[in-house]
Design an enzyme around this catalytic site. Structure first.
Site, mmCIF file in Angstrom:
data_model
loop_
_atom_site.group_PDB
_atom_site.id
_atom_site.type_symbol
_atom_site.label_atom_id
_atom_site.label_comp_id
_atom_site.label_asym_id
_atom_site.label_seq_id
_atom_site.Cartn_x
_atom_site.Cartn_y
_atom_site.Cartn_z
ATOM 1 N N LYS A 1 50.337 51.226 38.523
ATOM 2 C CA LYS A 1 49.320 51.790 39.604
ATOM 3 C C LYS A 1 48.930 50.657 40.243
ATOM 4 O O LYS A 1 48.005 49.937 39.661
ATOM 5 C CB LYS A 1 48.368 52.661 38.943
ATOM 6 C CG LYS A 1 47.584 53.455 40.174
ATOM 7 C CD LYS A 1 46.154 53.595 39.968
ATOM 8 C CE LYS A 1 45.010 52.483 40.257
ATOM 9 N NZ LYS A 1 44.780 52.405 41.523
ATOM 10 N N GLY B 1 36.720 48.248 33.226
ATOM 11 C CA GLY B 1 37.043 47.880 32.081
ATOM 12 C C GLY B 1 36.574 48.249 30.916
ATOM 13 O O GLY B 1 37.120 48.877 29.641
ATOM 14 N N GLU C 1 41.659 42.160 31.704
ATOM 15 C CA GLU C 1 41.285 40.795 32.367
ATOM 16 C C GLU C 1 40.533 41.093 33.449
ATOM 17 O O GLU C 1 40.498 41.810 34.436
ATOM 18 C CB GLU C 1 42.568 40.414 32.989
ATOM 19 C CG GLU C 1 42.724 38.798 33.088
ATOM 20 C CD GLU C 1 42.072 38.643 34.512
ATOM 21 O OE1 GLU C 1 40.602 38.268 34.568
ATOM 22 O OE2 GLU C 1 42.613 38.295 35.490
ATOM 23 N N CYS D 1 39.854 36.032 40.278
ATOM 24 C CA CYS D 1 38.969 35.932 38.995
ATOM 25 C C CYS D 1 38.739 34.510 38.497
ATOM 26 O O CYS D 1 37.837 34.374 37.763
ATOM 27 C CB CYS D 1 40.056 36.870 37.978
ATOM 28 S SG CYS D 1 41.522 36.391 38.076
ATOM 29 N N GLU E 1 29.247 37.612 39.592
ATOM 30 C CA GLU E 1 30.589 37.409 40.131
ATOM 31 C C GLU E 1 30.573 37.777 41.732
ATOM 32 O O GLU E 1 30.551 39.126 41.884
ATOM 33 C CB GLU E 1 31.799 38.216 39.711
ATOM 34 C CG GLU E 1 33.313 37.756 40.059
ATOM 35 C CD GLU E 1 34.450 38.408 39.369
ATOM 36 O OE1 GLU E 1 34.308 39.536 38.791
ATOM 37 O OE2 GLU E 1 35.473 37.560 39.003
HETATM 38 P P1 NDP Z 1 38.096 48.146 39.881
HETATM 39 O O1 NDP Z 1 37.693 47.387 38.722
HETATM 40 O O2 NDP Z 1 37.509 49.344 40.515
HETATM 41 O O3 NDP Z 1 39.875 48.427 40.587
HETATM 42 C C1 NDP Z 1 40.614 47.609 39.893
HETATM 43 C C2 NDP Z 1 41.861 48.634 39.596
HETATM 44 O O4 NDP Z 1 41.369 49.537 38.554
HETATM 45 C C3 NDP Z 1 42.323 49.396 40.680
HETATM 46 O O5 NDP Z 1 43.709 49.449 40.700
HETATM 47 C C4 NDP Z 1 41.588 50.733 40.628
HETATM 48 O O6 NDP Z 1 42.134 51.750 41.391
HETATM 49 C C5 NDP Z 1 41.699 50.990 39.315
HETATM 50 N N1 NDP Z 1 40.501 51.770 38.747
HETATM 51 C C6 NDP Z 1 39.182 51.978 39.177
HETATM 52 N N2 NDP Z 1 38.688 53.145 38.642
HETATM 53 C C7 NDP Z 1 39.301 53.253 37.497
HETATM 54 C C8 NDP Z 1 39.249 54.131 36.421
HETATM 55 N N3 NDP Z 1 38.230 54.915 36.298
HETATM 56 N N4 NDP Z 1 40.330 54.462 35.476
HETATM 57 C C9 NDP Z 1 41.396 53.327 35.620
HETATM 58 N N5 NDP Z 1 41.540 52.648 36.796
HETATM 59 C C10 NDP Z 1 40.723 52.568 37.477
HETATM 60 O O7 NDP Z 1 37.523 46.981 41.123
HETATM 61 P P2 NDP Z 1 37.213 46.904 42.490
HETATM 62 O O8 NDP Z 1 38.427 47.065 43.295
HETATM 63 O O9 NDP Z 1 36.171 47.924 42.814
HETATM 64 O O10 NDP Z 1 36.307 45.540 42.530
HETATM 65 C C11 NDP Z 1 35.016 45.302 42.138
HETATM 66 C C12 NDP Z 1 34.480 44.287 41.392
HETATM 67 O O11 NDP Z 1 35.541 43.903 40.462
HETATM 68 C C13 NDP Z 1 35.124 42.920 42.382
HETATM 69 O O12 NDP Z 1 33.868 42.679 42.920
HETATM 70 C C14 NDP Z 1 35.292 41.886 41.308
HETATM 71 O O13 NDP Z 1 33.816 41.379 40.741
HETATM 72 C C15 NDP Z 1 36.019 42.577 40.336
HETATM 73 N N6 NDP Z 1 37.378 42.580 40.340
HETATM 74 C C16 NDP Z 1 38.213 41.399 39.335
HETATM 75 C C17 NDP Z 1 39.317 41.590 39.608
HETATM 76 C C18 NDP Z 1 39.896 40.430 38.700
HETATM 77 O O14 NDP Z 1 40.795 39.900 38.941
HETATM 78 N N7 NDP Z 1 39.694 40.371 37.176
HETATM 79 C C19 NDP Z 1 40.046 42.161 40.248
HETATM 80 C C20 NDP Z 1 39.415 43.137 41.118
HETATM 81 C C21 NDP Z 1 38.223 43.354 41.087
HETATM 82 P P3 NDP Z 1 41.374 51.767 42.749
HETATM 83 O O15 NDP Z 1 42.276 51.044 43.694
HETATM 84 O O16 NDP Z 1 41.924 53.384 43.341
HETATM 85 O O17 NDP Z 1 40.155 51.663 42.982
#
Ligand code: NDP
Length: 460
Positions: free
Chosen positions: A160, A218, A235, A269, A363
């Site tokens: 996804k 997470g 991660e 990240c 972050e």
């Molecule tokens: P999210 O954790 O919400 O999203 C990451 C992925 O998880 C997306 O594909 C999202 O789908 C999916 N997701 C969201 N909710 C669920 C759920 N309940 N069950 C399963 N999958 C889910 O991150 P955000 O995009 O909202 O970013 C928010 C913050 O997260 C950032 O500001 C940053 O701090 C951190 N982040 C860290 C990353 C890293 O590299 N470790 C990467 C991205 C964000 P969808 O796109 O539909 O929301």
């Protein structure tokens, strides 16, 4: 975020122009269930494909990615606003990771263990269907770090992509089929996290979930995975320290610091978003840092000279801005952004009042870096470790003993000395503390996509 809970068509936005970037179909729960069931059936065949043939198919997939690097890169520029040079590297990284793991099917081997009364051997067996949930910040590499080792180990994959950035994942899915991977071995399912991603977590036939994203989601995934005892790799980002000692090559440390935090507009990240400088050289370091920050080329990502693009969305820009504006924050200096449309935010250096400030602790996930002094080695390590996160970090010093001591002292999964390198496809990548657990890349990732089965053959 969109509000389509049951599938449907959604329009994407180019973050550099705010113009439409394409349309995509979001899967419903029923469609996710169907894809998982098909992936489960495909697993029965894929796990039996001869290792040499599985390797050959992954190499064919890598060759097609290589032939389409430019197309994939242009797609990423349009969908994610990444500078074209970075986007080419990201597509090339998928090729390299596929090539690296294409050797694995023939090398996955168990052990023969000396025991009394017979022969004892272990087998590395694939898990089944693996669900991979990818964020929007690095759509191609993060997808490849999951699907390449998962497929090599004999699993099937449902992936996804993030709602905002599904285009390159969809193209990679087409290239996998074109390369000859059997139907349903690798399926890309765009959709909403709480719908499709959550279904990966709850579905009994999904045996492992790999998630990259926020700590909040997470934690939800970890709770949800408990019911079916699902394997998970998490991660979850970081707040990495860039520690600069007075005995380092200060000019080089300052020259490279902007790239270590403003790459991908800070939506990384591994961003070294906390710079710790030995107190005696703080002023000199800031003098050297200022021109390097002002020189970051924040321009149209299609331009070959672009070094930093826009943020992914207006919501992200507002979130980043909330860390800096209106908080009597001491902005030391900042770069510039283009006029007009696009979700731009300038590279910004701030001087927090203390390590308690939100900008120092949380972050930001944007182009904002905080700088604070430290007194000595122990203080540097204590300040670096005073964080819920532990993903990456850098140590700048010419003293080898100090480099060793500090790198053993800092609680983080990926450190570099006199460099900001975090990712190599052959070495493990992952976090300590709330940065998550499990390792991607290298041989460790491969192990995480297999179960060890032990079989005893009696002599009698
Ligand atoms: P999210 O954790 O919400 O999203 C990451 C992925 O998880 C997306 O594909 C999202 O789908 C999916 N997701 C969201 N909710 C669920 C759920 N309940 N069950 C399963 N999958 C889910 O991150 P955000 O995009 O909202 O970013 C928010 C913050 O997260 C950032 O500001 C940053 O701090 C951190 N982040 C860290 C990353 C890293 O590299 N470790 C990467 C991205 C964000 P969808 O796109 O539909 O929301």
């Amino acid at each position: 975020m969109t509000a389509v809970l049951t599938g449907g068509r959604v329009e994407l936005v180019n973050p550099a122009t705010e113009q439409p970037a394409g349309e995509v179909h979001f899967a419903s729960v029923a469609e996710a269930d169907e894809a998982i069931l098909r992936a489960h059936r495909a697993f029965e065949h894929w796990r039996t494909v001869a290792p040499a043939d599985r390797g050959r198919l992954l190499r064919a997939f890598a060759a097609l990615v290589d032939a389409h690097v430019e197309e994939l890169a242009q797609l990423e520029v349009r969908n994610s606003g990444h500078p074209i040079g970075n986007a080419r590297w990201e597509a090339g990284n998928v090729r390299d990771v596929l090539n690296y793991y294409s050797a694995a099917p023939e090398r996955l081997s168990g052990r023969q263990i000396p025991v009394a009364g017979g022969l004892d051997v272990t087998f590395s067996e694939p898990l089944g269907v693996v669900g991979i949930i990818v964020p929007w910040n690095f759509p191609m590499p993060v997808a490849g770090w999951g699907f390449a080792p998962a497929l090599a180990a004999g699993n099937t994959v449902v992936l996804k992509p993030a709602e905002l950035t599904p285009l390159t994942a969809l193209r990679l899915g087409e290239l996998a089929l074109e390369a000859g991977l059997p139907e349903d071995v690798f399926t890309v399912l765009p959709g909403e996290g709480p719908v499709v991603g959550q279904r990966f977590v709850t579905h009994e036939l999904v045996r492992k979930v790999c998630f990259t994203g926020s700590v909040r989601v997470g934690q939800q995934i970890m709770r949800g995975a408990a019911d079916s005892m699902k394997r998970i790799t998490l991660e979850l980002g970081g707040k990495s320290a860039n520690i600069v000692f007075a005995d380092s090559d200060l000019a080089e440390a300052a020259r490279t610091a902007p790239g270590s935090v403003f790459d991908n507009a800070g939506q990384d990240c591994c961003a070294r978003s906390r710079i710790l400088v030995e107190a005696g050289v703080l002023d000199r370091f800031l003098e050297l840092l200022e021109p390097a920050v002002r020189d970051v080329r924040v321009i149209d990502p299609r331009d070959e000279a672009s070094e930093m693009g826009p943020l992914i969305s207006d919501a992200r820009r507002q979130a980043v801005s909330s860390f800096v504006e209106g908080d009597s924050m001491d902005v030391a200096f900042r770069g510039s952004v283009p006029d007009g449309a696009g979700f731009w935010y300038p590279p910004t250096v701030v001087l927090p009042k203390s390590t308690a400030d939100r900008v120092w602790r949380d972050e930001v996930f944007g182009p904002v870096v905080s700088v604070l002094p430290f007194t000595d080695e122990a203080d540097a390590v204590a300040k670096a470790n005073d964080s819920q996160y532990g993903l990456s970090g850098s140590i700048w010093t010419r003293n080898l003993g100090r480099a060793l001591r500090v790198s053993r002292g800092v609680e983080a999964g990926n450190l570099s000395v006199n460099s900001h390198s975090s990712v190599r496809y052959s070495t493990p990548f992952g976090g300590f503390k709330q940065s998550g657990f499990g390792r991607e890349l290298g041989p460790d990732a491969l192990d995480s996509f297999t179960e060890i089965k032990n079989v005893f053959f009696s002599h009698d």
